[in-house]
Design an enzyme around this catalytic site. Structure first.
Site, short mmCIF file in Angstrom:
data_model
loop_
_atom_site.label_atom_id
_atom_site.label_comp_id
_atom_site.label_asym_id
_atom_site.label_seq_id
_atom_site.Cartn_x
_atom_site.Cartn_y
_atom_site.Cartn_z
N ASN A 45 5.72 7.76 1.87
CA ASN A 45 4.38 8.23 1.55
C ASN A 45 3.73 8.89 2.76
O ASN A 45 3.99 8.53 3.91
CB ASN A 45 3.50 7.14 0.92
CG ASN A 45 3.49 5.82 1.67
OD1 ASN A 45 4.37 5.54 2.47
ND2 ASN A 45 2.50 5.01 1.41
N VAL A 46 2.91 9.88 2.48
CA VAL A 46 2.25 10.69 3.50
C VAL A 46 0.78 10.78 3.11
O VAL A 46 0.42 11.50 2.17
CB VAL A 46 2.87 12.11 3.58
CG1 VAL A 46 2.20 12.91 4.69
CG2 VAL A 46 4.38 12.05 3.79
N ASN A 48 -3.56 11.11 3.76
CA ASN A 48 -4.43 12.20 4.22
C ASN A 48 -5.85 11.67 4.36
O ASN A 48 -6.26 10.77 3.60
CB ASN A 48 -4.38 13.32 3.16
CG ASN A 48 -5.01 14.60 3.65
OD1 ASN A 48 -6.23 14.75 3.64
ND2 ASN A 48 -4.20 15.52 4.11
N ASN A 50 -8.40 12.99 3.37
CA ASN A 50 -8.94 13.09 2.01
C ASN A 50 -8.05 12.19 1.15
O ASN A 50 -6.99 12.61 0.70
CB ASN A 50 -8.89 14.54 1.52
CG ASN A 50 -9.43 14.65 0.11
OD1 ASN A 50 -10.15 13.76 -0.36
ND2 ASN A 50 -9.07 15.70 -0.57
N TYR A 51 -8.47 10.96 0.95
CA TYR A 51 -7.58 9.92 0.42
C TYR A 51 -6.77 10.36 -0.79
O TYR A 51 -5.61 10.00 -0.94
CB TYR A 51 -8.41 8.67 0.04
CG TYR A 51 -8.82 7.81 1.21
CD1 TYR A 51 -8.92 8.33 2.50
CD2 TYR A 51 -9.12 6.47 1.02
CE1 TYR A 51 -9.32 7.54 3.56
CE2 TYR A 51 -9.50 5.66 2.08
CZ TYR A 51 -9.60 6.20 3.36
OH TYR A 51 -9.98 5.41 4.40
N GLU A 58 7.98 8.64 -3.86
CA GLU A 58 8.86 9.15 -4.92
C GLU A 58 8.72 10.66 -5.07
O GLU A 58 9.70 11.37 -5.32
CB GLU A 58 8.52 8.47 -6.26
CG GLU A 58 8.64 6.96 -6.25
CD GLU A 58 7.35 6.25 -5.88
OE1 GLU A 58 6.61 6.75 -5.01
OE2 GLU A 58 7.08 5.19 -6.46
N CYS A 89 4.01 4.35 -9.33
CA CYS A 89 2.74 4.46 -10.06
C CYS A 89 2.93 5.35 -11.29
O CYS A 89 3.99 5.96 -11.48
CB CYS A 89 1.65 5.03 -9.13
SG CYS A 89 1.80 6.81 -8.87
N1 THU Z 1 2.33 4.84 -3.16
C1 THU Z 1 3.55 5.47 -3.23
O1 THU Z 1 4.02 6.06 -2.24
N2 THU Z 1 4.22 5.43 -4.42
C2 THU Z 1 3.71 4.87 -5.55
O2 THU Z 1 4.13 5.19 -6.64
C3 THU Z 1 2.66 3.85 -5.39
C4 THU Z 1 1.70 4.15 -4.28
C5 THU Z 1 1.57 4.92 -1.90
C6 THU Z 1 0.33 5.78 -1.99
C7 THU Z 1 -0.50 5.21 -0.87
O3 THU Z 1 -0.11 5.87 0.34
C8 THU Z 1 -0.08 3.75 -0.79
O4 THU Z 1 1.14 3.63 -1.51
C9 THU Z 1 -1.10 2.78 -1.38
O5 THU Z 1 -1.40 3.11 -2.70
ZN ZN Z 2 3.15 7.24 -7.12
#
Ligand code: THU
Ligand code: ZN
Length: 140
Positions: A45-46, A48, A50-51, A58, A89
């Site tokens: 995950n990356v 920002n 700006n949340y 994925e 998610c």
């Molecule tokens: N996150 C993911 O990378 N994949 C998902 O499907 C669930 C959520 C990340 C987004 C955010 O950076 C962190 O998890 C908390 O929600």
């Molecule tokens: Zn996701």
């Protein structure tokens, strides 16, 4: 996919964890997708300032696979390291479903050497498909 293959795919997802850019949530996520021809692509995950702009692990893994010319995903692994409970998610489920059939296994790391196994169809039944839009992506 055999359980040992699941463990191997989770391990590839875990290798992506350290690259996660998560100054806001401090919740690292790693993902790995196996393509139909046996290649593995990973993502983290990356976030920002700006949340709502956060890229999910994925999405990054799928984007990497597609960039390399792969459009069929046959297995998925997701991890948040030692933390239990990670699953893709809703948005990521839809993204995965664009390139994976209902029976694609999704391995969700429980953080203790085990994993929960779902199918993509369980996680997102009755997804919107290209066919519903009258589109054949392979012809595009
Ligand atoms: N996150 C993911 O990378 N994949 C998902 O499907 C669930 C959520 C990340 C987004 C955010 O950076 C962190 O998890 C908390 O929600
Ligand atoms: Zn996701």
């Amino acid at each position: 996919m055999e359980p040992t293959d699941a463990a191997a795919l989770i391990e590839r997802a875990r290798e992506a964890l350290d690259a996660a850019y998560v100054p806001y949530s401090e919740y690292q996520v790693g993902a790995a997708v196996l393509t139909a021809d046996g290649e593995v692509f990973t993502g983290c995950n990356v976030e920002n300032a700006n949340y709502s702009n956060a890229l999910h692990a994925e999405e990054v893994a799928v984007g990497s696979a597609v960039r390399a010319g792969h459009r069929s995903i046959t297995a998925v692994a997701v991890t948040s390291g030692e933390r239990d409970g990670v699953t893709p998610c809703g948005m990521c489920r839809q993204t995965l479903a664009e390139f994976g059939d209902d029976d694609v296994p999704v391995y969700c790391d429980t953080g203790d050497g085990e994993w929960n196994e779902y199918t993509l169809g369980e996680l997102i039944p009755d997804t919107i498909t290209p066919g519903m839009l009258g589109i054949d992506p392979d012809a595009a």
